[in-house]
Design an enzyme around this catalytic site. Structure first.
Site, mmCIF file in Angstrom:
data_model
loop_
_atom_site.group_PDB
_atom_site.id
_atom_site.type_symbol
_atom_site.label_atom_id
_atom_site.label_comp_id
_atom_site.label_asym_id
_atom_site.label_seq_id
_atom_site.Cartn_x
_atom_site.Cartn_y
_atom_site.Cartn_z
ATOM 1 N N GLY A 19 -5.237 6.449 -10.221
ATOM 2 C CA GLY A 19 -5.334 7.869 -9.888
ATOM 3 C C GLY A 19 -6.263 8.640 -10.804
ATOM 4 O O GLY A 19 -6.213 9.857 -10.865
ATOM 5 N N ILE B 2 -10.887 5.363 -11.373
ATOM 6 C CA ILE B 2 -11.437 4.046 -11.747
ATOM 7 C C ILE B 2 -11.625 3.147 -10.517
ATOM 8 O O ILE B 2 -12.654 2.488 -10.363
ATOM 9 C CB ILE B 2 -10.545 3.354 -12.808
ATOM 10 C CG1 ILE B 2 -10.476 4.235 -14.054
ATOM 11 C CG2 ILE B 2 -11.075 1.964 -13.149
ATOM 12 C CD1 ILE B 2 -9.606 3.700 -15.179
ATOM 13 N N LYS C 138 0.102 0.447 2.308
ATOM 14 C CA LYS C 138 -0.362 1.698 2.887
ATOM 15 C C LYS C 138 -1.209 2.481 1.893
ATOM 16 O O LYS C 138 -2.222 3.089 2.263
ATOM 17 C CB LYS C 138 0.876 2.521 3.291
ATOM 18 C CG LYS C 138 0.606 3.616 4.281
ATOM 19 C CD LYS C 138 1.919 4.089 4.908
ATOM 20 C CE LYS C 138 1.700 5.364 5.718
ATOM 21 N NZ LYS C 138 1.704 6.580 4.905
ATOM 22 N N TYR D 39 -8.806 3.175 0.832
ATOM 23 C CA TYR D 39 -10.067 2.726 1.452
ATOM 24 C C TYR D 39 -10.525 3.731 2.515
ATOM 25 O O TYR D 39 -11.695 4.090 2.575
ATOM 26 C CB TYR D 39 -9.912 1.327 2.070
ATOM 27 C CG TYR D 39 -9.737 0.236 1.031
ATOM 28 C CD1 TYR D 39 -10.674 0.070 0.014
ATOM 29 C CD2 TYR D 39 -8.643 -0.625 1.060
ATOM 30 C CE1 TYR D 39 -10.517 -0.918 -0.953
ATOM 31 C CE2 TYR D 39 -8.481 -1.613 0.095
ATOM 32 C CZ TYR D 39 -9.420 -1.759 -0.898
ATOM 33 O OH TYR D 39 -9.262 -2.722 -1.853
ATOM 34 N N GLU E 250 -11.689 -4.287 16.782
ATOM 35 C CA GLU E 250 -12.348 -5.575 17.012
ATOM 36 C C GLU E 250 -11.341 -6.661 17.388
ATOM 37 O O GLU E 250 -11.735 -7.773 17.727
ATOM 38 C CB GLU E 250 -13.161 -5.983 15.774
ATOM 39 C CG GLU E 250 -14.371 -5.072 15.574
ATOM 40 C CD GLU E 250 -15.430 -5.669 14.655
ATOM 41 O OE1 GLU E 250 -15.297 -6.832 14.232
ATOM 42 O OE2 GLU E 250 -16.389 -4.938 14.363
HETATM 43 C C1 LIG Z 1 -5.998 0.850 -4.751
HETATM 44 C C2 LIG Z 1 -6.495 1.109 -6.164
HETATM 45 C C3 LIG Z 1 -7.518 0.054 -6.549
HETATM 46 C C4 LIG Z 1 -7.117 2.513 -6.241
HETATM 47 O O1 LIG Z 1 -7.557 2.728 -7.549
HETATM 48 P P1 LIG Z 1 -7.251 4.099 -8.301
HETATM 49 O O2 LIG Z 1 -7.974 4.048 -9.581
HETATM 50 O O3 LIG Z 1 -5.792 4.296 -8.345
HETATM 51 O O4 LIG Z 1 -7.868 5.193 -7.288
HETATM 52 P P2 LIG Z 1 -8.794 6.395 -7.687
HETATM 53 O O5 LIG Z 1 -8.150 7.183 -8.765
HETATM 54 O O6 LIG Z 1 -10.150 5.896 -7.976
HETATM 55 O O7 LIG Z 1 -8.829 7.236 -6.355
HETATM 56 C C5 LIG Z 1 -10.025 7.778 -5.964
HETATM 57 C C6 LIG Z 1 -9.836 8.649 -4.770
HETATM 58 O O8 LIG Z 1 -9.061 8.028 -3.771
HETATM 59 C C7 LIG Z 1 -7.916 8.817 -3.493
HETATM 60 N N1 LIG Z 1 -6.769 7.954 -3.378
HETATM 61 C C8 LIG Z 1 -6.286 7.086 -4.266
HETATM 62 N N2 LIG Z 1 -5.180 6.487 -3.798
HETATM 63 C C9 LIG Z 1 -4.982 7.047 -2.594
HETATM 64 C C10 LIG Z 1 -4.003 6.890 -1.603
HETATM 65 N N3 LIG Z 1 -2.983 6.051 -1.787
HETATM 66 N N4 LIG Z 1 -4.122 7.615 -0.477
HETATM 67 C C11 LIG Z 1 -5.138 8.468 -0.298
HETATM 68 N N5 LIG Z 1 -6.089 8.679 -1.188
HETATM 69 C C12 LIG Z 1 -6.012 7.969 -2.312
HETATM 70 C C13 LIG Z 1 -7.723 9.694 -4.715
HETATM 71 O O9 LIG Z 1 -7.065 10.885 -4.359
HETATM 72 C C14 LIG Z 1 -9.135 9.936 -5.117
HETATM 73 O O10 LIG Z 1 -9.716 10.916 -4.289
HETATM 74 P P3 LIG Z 1 -10.603 12.106 -4.917
HETATM 75 O O11 LIG Z 1 -11.728 11.438 -5.644
HETATM 76 O O12 LIG Z 1 -11.027 12.872 -3.717
HETATM 77 O O13 LIG Z 1 -9.672 12.811 -5.824
HETATM 78 C C15 LIG Z 1 -5.318 1.061 -7.184
HETATM 79 O O14 LIG Z 1 -4.395 2.051 -6.847
HETATM 80 C C16 LIG Z 1 -4.624 -0.275 -7.289
HETATM 81 O O15 LIG Z 1 -5.043 -1.144 -8.072
HETATM 82 N N6 LIG Z 1 -3.546 -0.478 -6.503
HETATM 83 C C17 LIG Z 1 -2.768 -1.688 -6.601
HETATM 84 C C18 LIG Z 1 -3.533 -2.900 -6.165
HETATM 85 C C19 LIG Z 1 -4.072 -2.775 -4.763
HETATM 86 O O16 LIG Z 1 -3.395 -2.370 -3.846
HETATM 87 N N7 LIG Z 1 -5.314 -3.206 -4.624
HETATM 88 C C20 LIG Z 1 -5.990 -3.253 -3.370
HETATM 89 C C21 LIG Z 1 -5.772 -4.603 -2.793
HETATM 90 S S1 LIG Z 1 -6.664 -4.800 -1.264
#
Ligand SMILES: CC(C)(COP(=O)(O)OP(=O)(O)OC[C@H]1O[C@@H](n2cnc3c(N)ncnc32)[C@H](O)[C@@H]1OP(=O)(O)O)[C@@H](O)C(=O)NCCC(=O)NCCS
Length: 224
Positions: free
Chosen positions: A152, A155, A184, A190, A202
């Site tokens: 959050g 990164i 979710k 993404y 698809e």
């Molecule tokens: C998914 C993941 C990589 C995102 O990384 P993060 O550092 O937490 O996300 P960020 O802080 O970079 O978020 C960037 C943006 O996305 C948005 N965002 C992040 N999580 C979100 C969510 N669950 N729903 C909607 N938006 C989201 C943030 O609000 C932010 O938006 P902004 O720039 O407009 O404020 C991280 O939460 C994670 O490692 N999760 C667990 C592992 C995982 O699920 N990996 C993916 C496997 S496919």
């Protein structure tokens, strides 16, 4: 006379300062906080609510121990810890040998912001080149992970953007990945970053040959 007036003035100033210092000390003692502590707390507070100070760089062989640690953490998050069959040595060989099979980016925070366990590598993105007969060169993002206490803070988005940038440098037209149905939060992440879920449109299934089935297939290949 003048001399005594001068001393009275000095005494008054000093006594006012001492009173002010005493008052400040009393206030500090009452709250249990000094102005330095308050400043520190304020800085940490601002830090928590601002984007994290981090850097993203290409992984090197020496990062494999930490990458492996985070791969295991991701598998725990995905509730499938038993699925990780590779080792740190496999990563070293496959990512940093003569013909690398994958590329990897690591997100790193400075020492002063290290994790509770003392980690500075706090996230990674592991990807490989793929080829689409519709779009040509493409990137397949295998893993994207940020440690929980660093989520959050921008990164994950930074890592995703860097992967996209690397892909564009290689003239890729597509960045593709799969995500678990129940995840979710990642799916929304993404989508918020511009991804399109093509599962429905698809109508594709993710197909895999592995283990004995892959062995059988290979063993039954037509002989040259
Ligand atoms: C998914 C993941 C990589 C995102 O990384 P993060 O550092 O937490 O996300 P960020 O802080 O970079 O978020 C960037 C943006 O996305 C948005 N965002 C992040 N999580 C979100 C969510 N669950 N729903 C909607 N938006 C989201 C943030 O609000 C932010 O938006 P902004 O720039 O407009 O404020 C991280 O939460 C994670 O490692 N999760 C667990 C592992 C995982 O699920 N990996 C993916 C496997 S496919």
């Amino acid at each position: 006379m003048r001399k005594s007036l001068f001393f009275v003035c000095i005494r008054n100033v000093l006594s006012r300062q001492t009173k002010a210092t005493r008052r400040q000390k009393r206030a500090e003692n009452a709250s249990g906080l000094s102005s330095v502590s308050l400043r520190r707390i304020l800085t940490s507070f601002l830090f928590l609510f601002s984007n994290m100070n981090y850097k993203i760089r290409a992984a090197v062989k020496e990062d494999c121990k930490e990458i492996y640690r985070m791969i295991v953490e991701l598998s725990v998050y995905e509730k499938v810890p038993d699925k990780v069959k590779i080792t740190q040595e496999d990563l070293e060989r496959d990512g940093f040998g003569q013909n690398p099979f994958f590329e990897c980016l690591v997100a790193e925070v400075p020492e002063e912001h290290k994790s509770k366990e003392g980690r500075t590598a706090v996230g990674y993105a592991l990807y490989a080149c793929a080829y689409s007969t519709w779009n040509g060169r493409s990137i397949c993002l295998e893993d994207l992970y940020v440690m929980q206490e660093f989520r959050g803070k921008g990164i994950g988005k930074g890592l995703l953007r860097k992967v996209a940038e690397e892909g564009k440098k290689k003239q890729c037209q597509k960045l593709q990945l799969t995500v678990l149905d129940w995840n979710k939060s990642a799916r929304e992440f993404y989508a918020a970053n511009g991804a399109v879920d093509i599962t429905e449109s698809e109508g594709r299934h993710v197909i895999s040959f592995h283990g004995q089935n892959l062995d059988n297939l290979a063993n039954e290949a037509p002989k040259d």
